[in-house]
Design an enzyme around this catalytic site. Structure first.
Site, PDB file in Angstrom:
ATOM      1  CG  ASP A 219      -2.321   0.613   0.808  1.00  0.00           C
ATOM      2  OD1 ASP A 219      -2.322   1.811   0.433  1.00  0.00           O
ATOM      3  OD2 ASP A 219      -3.348  -0.071   0.874  1.00  0.00           O
ATOM      4  CG  HIS A 293      -4.509   1.862  -2.187  1.00  0.00           C
ATOM      5  ND1 HIS A 293      -4.629   2.523  -0.990  1.00  0.00           N
ATOM      6  CD2 HIS A 293      -5.757   1.778  -2.701  1.00  0.00           C
ATOM      7  CE1 HIS A 293      -5.903   2.818  -0.782  1.00  0.00           C
ATOM      8  NE2 HIS A 293      -6.599   2.388  -1.802  1.00  0.00           N
ATOM      9  CD  GLU A 371     -10.341   3.445  -1.322  1.00  0.00           C
ATOM     10  OE1 GLU A 371     -11.269   3.864  -0.624  1.00  0.00           O
ATOM     11  OE2 GLU A 371      -9.244   3.083  -0.842  1.00  0.00           O
TER      12      GLU A 371
END
Ligand code: ACM
Length: 654
Positions: A219, A293, A371
């Site tokens: 991440d 990420h 995302e």
């Protein structure tokens, strides 16, 4: 999950949870025993059928386990030997020879028993003997877990316990899971957890018959897998600056601050974890989260970005890098993506996937896809050229181009491609397995489009969310109470069940700084999720479940696994009366508790006023303190609600 909500929204969402909770409790208020009544049989997840018989089997001081298949059943035997000997101090041995005196028999069927499948078992306890029968070693292992739960709670102790009568009630149990994918996701990227801590997490989950551990391994805050040929991923990408407080809003780091917080797993470490999990019938699903990420990878290898400024990027330490105000996808303030228009990215991913595929034998590989911000791509010349060349109409299609190429890489290395539900937006191949998180509806849609689906929706399954009011919980984006998690049905009506592989809970760790807190966030909601994926839907019953939960609190305490007592905390709902006064309603998740309160700053106990109806806040009060009791016993935590906070939650109309 990183959706940031304002505190007004948090209180609104808790308000609506309160309403949900009341409805849920009314629906299931039939057929109830008092929550605190201790029953000798309290198994989680609830088995398919249990028939109680008279009598008990008492463990002798020398326990003999018999099986004709000791090699196939070595995990169950080792587990029994360890668990039965440590707390009792008894001697435990095993034999492959037929024996009339064996105390515990483990039997693998000669002919398949279709009723119990690959993971089910029969457990029979008579005063003379315990017999576990299954088609496969996994079933025997689950039967052993059930047997542990039939023993006194002290069986969970890590040291010898005296003065316990080690007996098991006589029963006949037939049990098998509702769903094949029973997972928990553990984010070891936002905060790093050591190999031993991951093993500790696995030990807790196997008690509740979970069979998938999804490790979120990369991440913005850390890259945790050694990749040969890309040493900076772990030299640079695994380390950031240690900060504590409210993650997401930390003060930007300074160049002189040491980047020595974090860690990573060598490939040997990961193989050890895979073997450890496998011995406990848990598969590890690895996740490499791309193209979003990915700041840790970009900070290590800026050439994977199409943003020239990436040479200045650092692994995130919890400072603000996204603007979530308009929802998903967010607006990125730094470009934390791998660039879909950059061939070096595909070379990189080919190397990563090839090595990860060799470490993890599980057939699926999760490649993230959630995302991913698109705002840098919109301004990137290489992306605009790619769009022209490939006839891509928008940024969702740019991401889909990336996902389709990535799926081919994953398939080339012998794995099935899995990703978060956003990848559906630009269209992906039907062979993509979808992990649905934003809402059940995305999983429903994916199943309608014939994708394989794992349900892990925020509404029920987000273990990072607060279990009670933010005045007693570490503050995270949203709330999710136990009773709501218990309503999780991974196979909603109207969906063809053949596409739903199962369900899982997700523990994101932005706000989880240590393993004790990881456990606190997981239990007891992990009980509710286990029951949602294992037990027959018709057998689910909140009050019955909660009575068992309380008994398992005692087991976890003895096992030294932390759990959240948040279910005992009342739910605050506040509104204004017509004349502008604050009116506070306190709801309970657990019916048989009393709430005592004070407005005079002193700490209430059971001699204080008992809550019976909504409270009008006195004019000069500055604190409402509440605590729950069961009879004369304090059971909830002292909750200190500033009146200032209530004012914020129900602002005066202008
Ligand atoms: C997610 O919570 N971003 C999958």
């Amino acid at each position: 999950m990183k959706l940031l909500l304002s505190s007004a929204l948090i209180s609104l969402s808790l308000g609506s949870l309160a309403q949900n909770t009341v409805v849920a409790t009314d629906e299931i208020a039939l057929n109830q025993t008092a929550n605190h009544a201790h029953s000798e049989i309290a198994i989680i997840p609830e088995p398919v059928t249990i028939t109680k018989q008279d009598g008990h089997f008492k463990l002798p001081e020398s326990i003999l386990i018999q099986t004709s298949k000791p090699t196939e059943l070595k995990q169950a035997i080792a587990f029994l030997q360890e668990r039965l000997s440590v707390p009792t101090g008894y001697f435990v041995s095993s034999t492959a020879a037929a024996s009339n005196t064996a105390n515990i028999r483990l039997v693998l069927t000669e002919r398949n028993d279709a009723a119990i499948g690959a993971e089910g078992y029969h457990l029979q306890v008579t005063p003379q003997q315990i017999t576990i029968t299954a088609n496969k070693p996994a079933g025997i292992f689950y039967g052993v877990q059930t047997l542990m739960q039939l023993l006194p709670k002290e069986i969970e102790s890590k040291e010898e316990v005296k003065d316990v009568t080690w007996k098991v009630p006589c029963v006949n149990i037939t049990d098998y899971p509702r769903l094949g994918w029973r997972g928990l996701m553990f984010d070891v990227a936002r905060h790093f957890f050591t190999k031993d801590e991951v093993k500790q997490y696995i030990d807790a989950m196997v008690r509740y018959k979970y069979n998938i551990l999804h490790l979120h391994l990369t991440d913005d805050e850390g890259w945790r897998i050694e990749i040969k040929g890309y040493p900076k991923l772990t030299e640079v990408g695994a380390w950031n600056v240690k900060r504590v407080g409210s993650f997401g809003n930390f003060i930007p780091t300074k160049p002189e601050e040491p980047r020595n917080y974090g860690g990573f797993y060598t490939q040997e470490d990961l193989k050890e974890l895979v073997a450890y999990a496998k011995e406990r019938f848990v598969n590890i699903l690895p996740e490499v989260d791309v193209p979003g990420h990915s700041l840790a990878a970009v900070a290590s290898y800026p050439e994977l970005s199409c943003t020239p400024d990436a040479v200045n990027y650092k692994v995130r330490s919890g400072e603000r890098i996204m603007d979530w105000s308009r929802g998903v996808p967010p607006l990125a303030m730094v470009d934390n993506t791998l660039c879909p228009a950059n061939e070096k990215v595909y070379e990189f991913l080919d190397t990563v996937v090839s090595q990860v595929a060799k470490i993890f034998p599980f057939e699926y590989m999760h490649m993230g896809g959630d995302e991913a911000p698109h705002n840098f791509w919109e301004k990137t010349p290489q992306i605009l050229e790619l769009m022209k060349r490939e006839n891509l109409k928008n940024m969702h299609q740019v991401q889909s181009y990336f996902e389709r190429r990535l799926e081919k890489i994953v398939a080339k290395h012998g794995k099935r491609f899995m990703a978060w539900d956003e990848v559906l937006e630009g269209g992906v191949s039907q062979s993509t397995a979808v992990m649905s998180w934003r809402d059940m509806k995305y999983g429903v849609q994916a199943a309608k489009n014939k994708h394989e689906v794992v349900m892990s929706p925020t509404q029920y399954a987000y273990l990072d969310y607060m279990q009670a009011d933010e005045i007693t919980e570490p503050k995270v984006y949203k709330g999710l109470r136990l009773s709501k998690t218990y309503q999780f049905d991974p196979v909603p009506d109207g969906v063809d069940p053949k596409y739903i592989k199962g369900g899982q809970g997700n523990l994101w760790t932005e706000q989880v700084y240590n393993i004790r807190q990881a456990e606190y966030q997981t239990w007891p909601r992990g009980f509710a999720l286990a029951e949602s994926v294992w037990s027959p839907k018709e057998k689910k019953n909140w009050n019955n479940f909660f009575a068992r939960t309380e008994q398992h609190f005692e087991r976890l305490a003895i096992a030294e696994t932390k759990y959240a007592p948040s279910v005992y905390d009342p739910i605050f709902t506040v509104k204004r009366t017509a004349d502008g006064k604050l009116l506070v309603t306190l709801d309970k998740e657990v019916e048989d508790l009393d709430i005592y309160y004070s407005f005079d700053n002193s700490f209430p106990d059971h001699f204080y006023p008992k809550y019976t109806e909504p409270l009008v806040v006195p004019i000069d009060a500055n604190m409402l303190r509440v605590i729950t009791y069961r009879g004369k016993k304090p059971i909830g935590r002292m909750m200190n609600m500033p009146i200032e906070e209530l004012n914020k939650r129900a602002p005066m109309k202008k």
